[in-house]
Design a protein around this motif. Structure first.
Motif: not given
Length: 234
Positions: A103, A126, A130
């Motif tokens: 990331y 995030h 996900t």
């Protein structure tokens, strides 16, 4: 590998890391230079995470096909920054560390920002929405076993009989995902008993509208998680 070298002519002993010479072998034995220290720490968890991040960084940014060795890492001017990141991951018990590394690299985060709470928080928010459901489930199960052993309790009671503030903390750290909280009997009971302050603490992590959309999109995954948690007694 022998760390000592000497010559009969000068009777000196040389550090293989910094090449400093000593007249006595005992002086070399107690000598600790920066490079020697780095090798002594190479098996430390934080250093290993830093090393893996270093490798991935070069793979992503330079397309380097040659695997970077620990020698490369230890002599890199960026060693301290990567190790700082690795130790940060250990200290906060970061979830899915390989994904965290990916990331920060793919999102072009500055290396000296990788160990910032704000960056991890961005990554965490995030990842929670996900990541695959089974990853969230396994993470919660593994923690529950650890919690049960430490507290001489049943793992399935990690939400049911844990301190409410502690459970809130586990949610904000990503240890207990909404996949688990919303799809277990103990999780829903926990949510129903929260006071206003506790609700505010976890609200951004369990935002109902977001998770309703996720569950409606992944119906089979939700049913799988529910069944696994039901069978486990959650």
């Amino acid at each position: 590998m022998n760390t000592l070298s000497s010559t009969e002519q000068t009777e000196s002993y040389t550090c293989k890391y910094c090449e400093r010479e000593f007249k006595r072998e005992s002086s070399l034995a107690v000598h600790v230079c920066e490079q020697k220290k780095r090798y002594q720490e190479k098996d430390e968890r934080g250093v290993q995470i830093g090393y893996q991040a270093y490798i991935k960084f070069f793979e992503y940014t330079q397309g380097s096909a040659k695997l970077k060795t620990f020698d490369d890492f230890a002599s890199s001017p960026y060693y301290r920054a990567f190790v700082k990141f690795g130790r940060y991951c250990v200290s906060i018990k970061a979830i899915s560390v390989p994904l965290f590394i990916e990331y920060v690299i793919k999102n072009n985060k500055k290396l000296d920002h990788w160990a910032r709470d704000s960056v991890y928080q961005e990554y965490l928010m995030h990842t929670l929405v996900t990541e695959p459901a089974d990853r969230a489930l396994v993470r919660a199960m593994e923690y529950s076993i650890e919690w049960g052993e430490e507290n001489n309790a049943n793992p399935q009671d990690v939400i049911r009989f844990n301190n409410a503030n502690r459970v809130c903390q586990l949610i904000t750290k990503g240890t207990l995902s909404p996949w688990v909280v919303y799809n277990s009997e103990s999780g829903m009971e926990f949510l129903s008993k929260l006071n206003e302050e506790q609700q505010k603490i976890i609200w951004d992590y369990i935002y109902p509208e977001t998770w309703e959309r996720i569950f409606s999109k992944y119906i089979a995954d939700q049913e799988y998680v529910k069944e696994m948690l039901r069978q486990a007694g959650w």
